[in-house]
Design an enzyme around this catalytic site. Structure first.
Site, PDB file in Angstrom:
ATOM      1  N   LYS A 163      -3.108   5.514  29.955  1.00 34.51           N
ATOM      2  CA  LYS A 163      -2.539   6.510  28.970  1.00 34.51           C
ATOM      3  C   LYS A 163      -1.016   5.735  28.741  1.00 34.51           C
ATOM      4  O   LYS A 163      -0.135   5.482  29.900  1.00 34.51           O
ATOM      5  CB  LYS A 163      -2.910   7.412  28.155  1.00 34.51           C
ATOM      6  N   GLY A 290     -13.386   8.781  22.997  1.00 37.61           N
ATOM      7  CA  GLY A 290     -14.129   9.246  23.499  1.00 37.61           C
ATOM      8  C   GLY A 290     -12.826  10.674  23.182  1.00 37.61           C
ATOM      9  O   GLY A 290     -12.215  10.393  23.127  1.00 37.61           O
TER      10      GLY A 290
HETATM   11  O1  OSB Z   1      -6.834   8.678  22.435  1.00 36.63           O
HETATM   12  O2  OSB Z   1      -8.975   8.737  22.819  1.00 36.63           O
HETATM   13  C1  OSB Z   1      -7.545   8.822  22.543  1.00 36.63           C
HETATM   14  C2  OSB Z   1      -8.984  12.047  24.971  1.00 36.63           C
HETATM   15  C3  OSB Z   1      -8.373  13.263  23.874  1.00 36.63           C
HETATM   16  C4  OSB Z   1      -7.844  12.408  22.938  1.00 36.63           C
HETATM   17  C5  OSB Z   1      -7.524  11.644  22.726  1.00 36.63           C
HETATM   18  C6  OSB Z   1      -8.037  10.073  23.686  1.00 36.63           C
HETATM   19  C7  OSB Z   1      -9.055  10.656  24.538  1.00 36.63           C
HETATM   20  C8  OSB Z   1      -9.595  10.111  25.161  1.00 36.63           C
HETATM   21  C9  OSB Z   1     -10.296   9.835  26.169  1.00 36.63           C
HETATM   22  O3  OSB Z   1      -8.907   8.604  25.512  1.00 36.63           O
HETATM   23  C10 OSB Z   1     -10.976   9.217  26.175  1.00 36.63           C
HETATM   24  C11 OSB Z   1     -12.525  10.037  27.300  1.00 36.63           C
HETATM   25  O4  OSB Z   1     -12.895   9.683  28.453  1.00 36.63           O
HETATM   26  O5  OSB Z   1     -13.456  10.974  26.429  1.00 36.63           O
HETATM   27 MG    MG Z   2      -7.179   6.553  21.097  1.00 38.44          MG
END
Ligand code: OSB
Ligand code: MG
Length: 371
Positions: A163, A290
Site C-alpha cells: 500500500k 481481497g
Molecule cells: O484496495 O485492495 C484494496 C483491503 C481493504 C480494502 C481495500 C483493499 C484491501 C486490500 C487487502 O488490499 C486485500 C486482502 O488481503 O484482503
Molecule cells: Mg485496491
C-alpha cells in the site's frame, strides 16, 4: 429453489495484525454474513462492506439496512431458477452492490450445494490451482515493512503488493527493489493521488512494477486514461470498476491495462463473470482482489479465481495471515509455491463452522416470507 428465509448476522473478528491503507487503519473486522435458507439447503455468503464508508460509500450498516428493507423482501418466498437469477430481481435497487453481492452469492452457494456441484464449476471455472499474492499494509516503520515482505516471500507468495500514499511510496519501493530486484512487485494507492502528481507517479516507473493500482479518484476512469499515457507502468483499476460497462469504458479508453475484480464491489458473481469476460475479450488480464474476508468470502474468492482470465496472482491468501481461527474448515492454506489447490467437493469445499460463528455473533436477524 425457493427462498424460505434469510438470516443476517454480524460477527466480530480481530485481525492478527492491523491493516493500514491510504484511507485508514483496521484492527477489528465487523463482518456481515448472510445465510439463504432454501428447501433444506443453506447458502452462505459474506458482505464485504467495511466498518466505515472509506473504501467505498457502502459500509456494514447501510448493507444491513438495505438487505433487510429492500433486497431480502425482493427474494423471500420467491422461486429462483439459479443464483444468477437473483441479480435481475435486485436490479430495481440502485447501487448497494456489496449488499446485493452477499445475497446473490449466498444463492449461488445454495445452488451449488443443491446440485451437488463445486461452486467453481458452476461459475464456469477451469483452473485447478490458483496463484496467490499478498497485500501488505502501511506499517509504522520501513523496517517492519521489509520484515513483512521477507516473511511473505519465504512463505512462497508469488507477488507482493504494498500500500502506498504520498510520503510512503518512492522510499519504500526503492528499498524493496534494492533488496529484491527480481520479485513480482506492485503497489496500491487507493485513490491517494491526483493528476497533478503525475510527475511523482512517473518516478515509480524505475521500480519495474507489475502495476500501480487505483492511483487516482475512486470514481474516475477518464483521468486514469490521461495518467496511463504518461506512465510506462500498467495501471490497474480497482475502486473505479463497478460493473462490466465500466470495464468496457476503462479498456476502450486505455485507462488501465489490468483489472482487479472484487465480487462484492461489482455486485455479485454474475457481474464479476461479465467483467471477467469483457477483460478477456480485450486481452486485459484480471486478478481477484481481497477485502480482509473471513473464510466465507475467501472461499468465494477462490472459486471465482478459477476462471480462465484470472492469470495474475490475486490478493487471495491464507486464513492465518488474518485470523487466529477462521470460520471455515479446513482453513485456507497456501502452498510453498504460492498456490491454492482447488477442491472437488460440492459447494466451496470449505465447511462453515456454525458453532464458532455462533460464538462470534453480536447480532442476528432472520427474515421470513411474509415478514
Ligand atoms: O484496495 O485492495 C484494496 C483491503 C481493504 C480494502 C481495500 C483493499 C484491501 C486490500 C487487502 O488490499 C486485500 C486482502 O488481503 O484482503
Ligand atoms: Mg485496491
Amino acid at each position: 429453489m425457493k427462498v424460505e428465509a434469510i438470516t443476517l448476522r454480524e460477527i466480530h473478528m480481530p485481525l492478527v495484525q492491523f491493516f493500514e491503507t491510504s484511507f485508514g487503519r483496521t484492527y477489528d473486522r465487523r463482518i456481515l454474513l448472510v445465510t439463504a435458507h432454501c428447501e433444506g439447503v443453506n447458502g452462505w455468503a459474506e458482505c464485504v462492506a467495511g466498518e466505515d464508508p472509506f473504501y467505498s460509500s457502502e459500509w456494514i450498516e447501510t448493507a444491513w439496512l438495505t438487505i433487510e428493507h429492500y433486497l431480502a423482501p425482493a427474494l423471500l418466498g420467491q422461486e429462483l431458477t439459479s443464483g444468477a437469477d437473483t441479480c435481475t430481481r435486485l436490479a430495481r435497487v440502485r447501487a448497494h452492490r456489496m449488499a446485493k453481492a452477499a445475497l446473490e452469492n449466498a444463492l449461488w452457494d445454495a445452488e451449488a450445494k443443491q446440485k451437488q456441484l463445486p461452486l467453481w464449476k458452476l461459475l464456469g471455472g477451469t483452473r485447478r490451482e490458483i496463484p496467490c499474492g499478498v497485500s501488505i499494509g502501511i506499517k509504522d516503520t520501513v523496517g517492519q515493512l521489509l520484515d513483512a515482505v521477507a516473511t511473505e516471500l519465504s512463505a512462497g507468495y508469488q507477488r507482493i503488493k504494498v500500500k502506498v500514499k504520498p510520503g510512503w511510496d518512492v522510499n519504500i519501493l526503492q528499498q524493496i527493489r534494492s533488496r529484491w530486484p527480481e520479485i513480482m512487485l506492485s503497489c496500491d494507492g487507493n485513490s491517494a493521488y491526483t493528476l497533478n502528481q503525475s510527475n511523482h507517479l512517473r518516478d515509480f516507473d524505475r521500480f519495474n512494477l507489475l502495476m500501480i493500482e487505483q492511483p487516482l479518484w475512486n470514481d474516475d476512469i477518464y483521468f486514469h486514461a490521461q495518467l496511463q499515457k504518461q506512465l510506462k507502468t500498467a495501471i490497474c483499476l480497482d475502486e473505479s470498476i463497478r460493473n462490466a460497462r465500466d470495464a468496457t469504458q476503462a479498456v476502450e479508453t486505455r485507462a488501465c491495462r489490468i483489472v482487479n475484480i472484487k465480487v462484492g464491489r461489482v455486485g455479485g458473481f454474475s457481474e464479476a463473470i461479465r467483467v471477467h469476460d469483457v477483460c478477456q475479450a480485450n486481452n486485459v488480464p484480471v486478478w481477484c482482489g481481497g477485502m480482509l474476508e473471513s473464510g466465507i468470502g475467501r472461499a468465494h474468492n477462490i472459486a471465482l479465481s478459477t476462471l480462465q482470465n484470472f492469470t495474475l496472482p490475486g490478493d487471495v491468501s491464507a486464513s492465518k495471515r488474518y485470523w487466529n481461527e477462521d470460520v471455515i474448515e479446513p482453513e485456507v492454506e497456501v502452498s510453498a509455491q504460492g498456490t491454492i489447490r482447488i477442491s472437488d467437493e460440492p459447494g466451496t469445499g470449505y465447511r462453515v463452522r456454525e458453532d464458532l460463528i455462533e460464538k462470534l455473533t453480536v447480532r442476528k436477524k432472520t427474515l421470513g416470507a411474509g415478514g
